[in-house]
Design a protein around this motif. Sequence first.
Motif, PDB file in Angstrom:
ATOM      1  N   UNK A  24      36.248  54.453  28.649  1.00 31.35           N
ATOM      2  CA  UNK A  24      36.327  53.621  29.850  1.00 31.35           C
ATOM      3  C   UNK A  24      36.064  52.163  29.498  1.00 31.35           C
ATOM      4  N   UNK A  25      35.062  51.941  28.655  1.00 29.09           N
ATOM      5  CA  UNK A  25      34.739  50.554  28.313  1.00 29.09           C
ATOM      6  C   UNK A  25      35.889  49.892  27.556  1.00 29.09           C
ATOM      7  N   UNK A  26      36.618  50.674  26.761  1.00 28.31           N
ATOM      8  CA  UNK A  26      37.793  50.133  26.066  1.00 28.31           C
ATOM      9  C   UNK A  26      38.852  49.721  27.094  1.00 28.31           C
ATOM     10  N   UNK A  27      39.063  50.620  28.076  1.00 23.48           N
ATOM     11  CA  UNK A  27      40.039  50.324  29.135  1.00 23.48           C
ATOM     12  C   UNK A  27      39.646  49.064  29.888  1.00 23.48           C
ATOM     13  N   UNK A  28      38.340  48.949  30.193  1.00 19.44           N
ATOM     14  CA  UNK A  28      37.847  47.777  30.917  1.00 19.44           C
ATOM     15  C   UNK A  28      38.081  46.512  30.102  1.00 19.44           C
ATOM     16  N   UNK A  29      37.846  46.631  28.780  1.00 20.86           N
ATOM     17  CA  UNK A  29      38.040  45.492  27.892  1.00 20.86           C
ATOM     18  C   UNK A  29      39.479  44.982  27.992  1.00 20.86           C
ATOM     19  N   UNK A  30      40.424  45.921  27.943  1.00 17.34           N
ATOM     20  CA  UNK A  30      41.843  45.570  28.058  1.00 17.34           C
ATOM     21  C   UNK A  30      42.104  44.889  29.390  1.00 17.34           C
ATOM     22  N   UNK A  31      41.496  45.470  30.452  1.00 15.31           N
ATOM     23  CA  UNK A  31      41.682  44.927  31.802  1.00 15.31           C
ATOM     24  C   UNK A  31      41.170  43.486  31.890  1.00 15.31           C
ATOM     25  N   UNK A  32      39.947  43.275  31.364  1.00 15.46           N
ATOM     26  CA  UNK A  32      39.361  41.928  31.422  1.00 15.46           C
ATOM     27  C   UNK A  32      40.168  40.945  30.585  1.00 15.46           C
ATOM     28  N   UNK A  33      40.699  41.445  29.457  1.00 15.29           N
ATOM     29  CA  UNK A  33      41.505  40.580  28.605  1.00 15.29           C
ATOM     30  C   UNK A  33      42.753  40.110  29.348  1.00 15.29           C
ATOM     31  N   UNK A  34      43.362  41.041  30.087  1.00 15.52           N
ATOM     32  CA  UNK A  34      44.567  40.687  30.845  1.00 15.52           C
ATOM     33  C   UNK A  34      44.241  39.695  31.944  1.00 15.52           C
ATOM     34  N   UNK A  35      43.125  39.934  32.692  1.00 11.75           N
ATOM     35  CA  UNK A  35      42.760  39.000  33.766  1.00 11.75           C
ATOM     36  C   UNK A  35      42.449  37.623  33.189  1.00 11.75           C
ATOM     37  N   UNK A  36      41.864  37.630  31.969  1.00 11.37           N
ATOM     38  CA  UNK A  36      41.576  36.345  31.304  1.00 11.37           C
ATOM     39  C   UNK A  36      42.882  35.628  30.943  1.00 11.37           C
ATOM     40  N   UNK A  37      43.864  36.416  30.476  1.00 17.21           N
ATOM     41  CA  UNK A  37      45.157  35.866  30.095  1.00 17.21           C
ATOM     42  C   UNK A  37      45.853  35.210  31.272  1.00 17.21           C
ATOM     43  N   UNK A  38      45.803  35.904  32.448  1.00 18.98           N
ATOM     44  CA  UNK A  38      46.468  35.342  33.623  1.00 18.98           C
ATOM     45  C   UNK A  38      45.612  34.270  34.284  1.00 18.98           C
ATOM     46  N   UNK A  39      44.469  33.994  33.695  1.00 14.91           N
ATOM     47  CA  UNK A  39      43.665  32.884  34.158  1.00 14.91           C
ATOM     48  C   UNK A  39      42.746  33.173  35.331  1.00 14.91           C
ATOM     49  N   UNK A  40      42.525  34.467  35.679  1.00 11.00           N
ATOM     50  CA  UNK A  40      41.657  34.794  36.803  1.00 11.00           C
ATOM     51  C   UNK A  40      40.299  35.229  36.270  1.00 11.00           C
ATOM     52  N   UNK A  41      39.352  34.331  36.164  1.00  9.83           N
ATOM     53  CA  UNK A  41      38.034  34.676  35.621  1.00  9.83           C
ATOM     54  C   UNK A  41      36.993  34.736  36.733  1.00  9.83           C
ATOM     55  N   UNK A  42      36.115  35.758  36.653  1.00  5.16           N
ATOM     56  CA  UNK A  42      35.037  35.894  37.638  1.00  5.16           C
ATOM     57  C   UNK A  42      33.702  35.608  36.974  1.00  5.16           C
ATOM     58  N   UNK A  43      32.658  35.455  37.797  1.00  2.00           N
ATOM     59  CA  UNK A  43      31.329  35.174  37.270  1.00  2.00           C
ATOM     60  C   UNK A  43      30.852  36.288  36.325  1.00  2.00           C
TER      61      UNK A  43
END
Length: 332
Positions: free
Chosen positions: A251-270
């Motif tokens: 799950x943590x690997x999946x989350x990592x991929x997810x966060x990487x994608x959101x970072x790529x599209x420029x949507x960063x959260x606190x």
Amino acid sequence: MGLSMKTVWLVIPCYNEQEVLPETSRQLKKIMQHLMQQEKISKDSRIAFVNDGSKDATWQMISQLHDEDSLFVGINLAHNRGHQNALFAGLMVAKEHADAAISLDADLQDDVAAIEQFVDKFNAGKDIVYGVRSTRKTDTRFKRSTAHLFYKFMNFMGADTLEDHADYRLMSKRALEALSEYEEVNLFLRGLVPLIGFETDVVYYERHERFAGESKYPLKKMLSFAVEGITSFSIKPIRMITVLGFFLFSISILLLIYFFITWLVGYTVAGWTTIVISVWGIGGLQLLALGVIGEYIGKTYLEVKHRPRYTIERVLYQEEKNETKSAEDTEK
Ligand code: UDP
Ligand code: MG
């Protein structure tokens, strides 16, 4: 029948049972006499009370019973070692003298009328006969549902036990000899006995309410008994932790991929929530894993010490019946 008559011992562990002993001994004596008259068991059969380090007058009562009638055997443990060990001690003494032993509780909860059926099945050639409760009417709803959950959980965890069978059972001499080969210190008899094999059978009986006195098995002891049962018979909990760890890691690997994608599209959260949750989640998981592993290490520690399971202080047993009053006291 004559010569082929078998010697059967009843083995009863007792811990602070002064309230029930007079009635228990009276009822059991009646049944043993009946079975002797019917020539179903030999005159050498005995009723053996194992005193598990009681703090009340239990041992005095047992010695008095023995003095009055050599049908009664007394086994005094040097210290309180718990129901399973006390029962085991009694069975090991019985093994030396009897062709079979029936174990039961002192409080008359195990219907004594079923003893005859145990003996019949033994005489018909069975080596192990399990007493199984036909109903649980006399139990509180709480005890009934927790007991049911207990068996379900035990079997799920890989410790195969017979549902609604406690420790009311008959074992032949050779079954007892096989049992004595199991050297573990953490005893859970109802899980061990099915491992022995031999021909088995079942006797159904009605479990009554405790005749007098209080249960010596409060919830705390019941829970530790359940943990004992599971950890003595399976390593499934350790395996489950491994599976859980693997699952969370994926799950943590999946989350990592997810966060990487959101970072790529420029949507960063606190990200505060994610961090706090994962810190607590992983921390909790680690503690749980450590606890389970610790449970097994503790067990291994107890086993490698190879301490005796019990120490017998004294056995009151008289071979000949109705002979001289002086009992053969074997001090060990
Ligand atoms: N017992 C024992 N040692 C202990 C606790 C219990 O020998 O440390 C005996 C007790 O005297 C009784 C049997 O084990 O003969 C079952 O105990 P109890 O009836 O209190 O348990 P419950 O029926 O409530 O589960
Ligand atoms: Mg009881």
